[in-house]
Motif scaffolding. Structure first.
Motif, PDB file in Angstrom:
ATOM      1  N   THR A   1       1.030  -1.206  -0.049  1.00  0.00           N
ATOM      2  CA  THR A   1      -0.057   0.013  -0.169  1.00  0.00           C
ATOM      3  C   THR A   1       0.863   1.238  -0.169  1.00  0.00           C
ATOM      4  O   THR A   1       2.165   1.334   0.245  1.00  0.00           O
ATOM      5  CB  THR A   1      -1.091  -0.071   1.126  1.00  0.00           C
ATOM      6  N   ASN A   2       0.322   2.299  -0.514  1.00  0.00           N
ATOM      7  CA  ASN A   2       1.101   3.736  -0.487  1.00  0.00           C
ATOM      8  C   ASN A   2       1.171   4.185   1.033  1.00  0.00           C
ATOM      9  O   ASN A   2       0.677   3.514   1.837  1.00  0.00           O
ATOM     10  CB  ASN A   2       0.346   4.496  -1.459  1.00  0.00           C
TER      11      ASN A   2
ATOM     12  N   PHE B   1      -3.528   2.916   0.838  1.00  0.00           N
ATOM     13  CA  PHE B   1      -4.473   2.317  -0.312  1.00  0.00           C
ATOM     14  C   PHE B   1      -3.475   1.593  -1.175  1.00  0.00           C
ATOM     15  O   PHE B   1      -2.258   1.820  -1.258  1.00  0.00           O
ATOM     16  CB  PHE B   1      -4.921   3.617  -1.178  1.00  0.00           C
ATOM     17  N   ILE B   2      -4.337   0.765  -1.875  1.00  0.00           N
ATOM     18  CA  ILE B   2      -3.751  -0.073  -2.902  1.00  0.00           C
ATOM     19  C   ILE B   2      -3.598   0.687  -4.267  1.00  0.00           C
ATOM     20  O   ILE B   2      -4.618   1.464  -4.637  1.00  0.00           O
ATOM     21  CB  ILE B   2      -4.577  -1.336  -3.071  1.00  0.00           C
TER      22      ILE B   2
ATOM     23  N   GLU C   1      -6.696   4.319  -7.077  1.00  0.00           N
ATOM     24  CA  GLU C   1      -6.519   3.700  -5.414  1.00  0.00           C
ATOM     25  C   GLU C   1      -7.408   3.003  -5.118  1.00  0.00           C
ATOM     26  O   GLU C   1      -8.682   3.575  -5.294  1.00  0.00           O
ATOM     27  CB  GLU C   1      -5.797   4.880  -4.531  1.00  0.00           C
TER      28      GLU C   1
ATOM     29  N   LEU D   1      -9.164   0.936  -1.345  1.00  0.00           N
ATOM     30  CA  LEU D   1      -8.975   0.742  -0.116  1.00  0.00           C
ATOM     31  C   LEU D   1      -9.279  -0.761   0.321  1.00  0.00           C
ATOM     32  O   LEU D   1     -10.476  -1.291  -0.183  1.00  0.00           O
ATOM     33  CB  LEU D   1      -9.838   1.445   0.806  1.00  0.00           C
ATOM     34  N   ARG D   2      -8.527  -1.759   0.781  1.00  0.00           N
ATOM     35  CA  ARG D   2      -9.093  -3.070   1.257  1.00  0.00           C
ATOM     36  C   ARG D   2      -9.591  -3.069   2.750  1.00  0.00           C
ATOM     37  O   ARG D   2      -9.224  -2.528   3.537  1.00  0.00           O
ATOM     38  CB  ARG D   2      -7.922  -3.955   1.298  1.00  0.00           C
TER      39      ARG D   2
END
Length: 218
Positions: A69-70, A74-75, A81, A83-84
């Motif tokens: 993630t950043n 976020f992925i 981008e 969110l998981r």
């Protein structure tokens, strides 16, 4: 001269969710920080936050394979981008705004999208009071505390929502809230000042100048 703004967040408190609750409204595409007219109201894009749940199976499989993630958590995939999160519905039968079922414990992804704010007030200095047009999250007020300044919802706004929703360059344009002076807007506690994002007070929600009904009751 930089444009300065106030930001206020409208949340749906009783539910438990990961992302937002976007409407199907199609807003005009304009530059961030620029006020635009839509349906007889004024709006602005500012910041970004996870909002729309990913329903495409192929995309979900691609995102499941990404572990990094950043700095905002976020992925990043194909220039977007996401969110998981693990779904935690408030009750059985809960559904996302897209109509899909919320399955407890399931891994879902939410696309990070621009936040849409309604301009509810402005002054002659170019300062704006902004209210989130969409539900951006669901969070309890607090399990024990009744005072906003000590509440869990205030902690979430300041330490979880705000650092994620706005980059440092955007924070430079956000004024800190003064419940006694700024733009005739109060927080739900006049003891709280200096917050960059906050909840509206009952006085604000019954202020016809902000577009609300002055006769609203519960």
């Amino acid at each position: 001269m930089k444009k300065r703004v106030f930001l206020l967040s409208l949340l749906l408190l009783p539910l438990a969710s990961c992302g937002g609750n976007p409407s199907n409204t199609k807003y005009p595409i304009v530059e961030e920080g620029v006020v635009f007219d839509f349906n007889d109201m004024k709006y602005m894009y500012y910041g970004s936050y996870p909002q729309t749940v990913v329903s495409d199976t192929n995309l979900k499989n691609q995102l499941l394979a990404i572990e990094t993630t950043n700095d905002r958590g976020f992925i990043e995939y194909n220039g977007e981008e996401y969110l998981r999160c693990n779904a935690n519905p408030h009750s059985r039968g809960s559904k996302y705004s897209s109509g899909g079922d919320i399955v407890a414990g399931a891994t879902d992804f939410f696309k990070v999208e621009p936040l849409v704010w309604r301009v509810i007030n402005s002054d002659d200095k170019g300062n704006y009071t902004l209210l989130s047009e969409k539900v951006v999250f669901a969070h309890i007020f607090d399990r024990r505390e009744n005072a906003y300044q000590y509440s869990k919802i205030r902690d979430w706004l300041l330490f979880e929502f705000h650092p994620v929703a706005f980059k440092q360059s955007q924070n430079n344009n956000i004024l800190l809230h003064d419940a006694n002076e700024d733009l005739d807007v109060s927080s739900i506690s006049n003891d709280v000042n200096g917050d960059p994002v906050f909840l509206l007070s009952w006085r604000d929600y019954t202020n016809g100048a902000f577009g609300f009904s002055p006769n609203y009751t519960v």
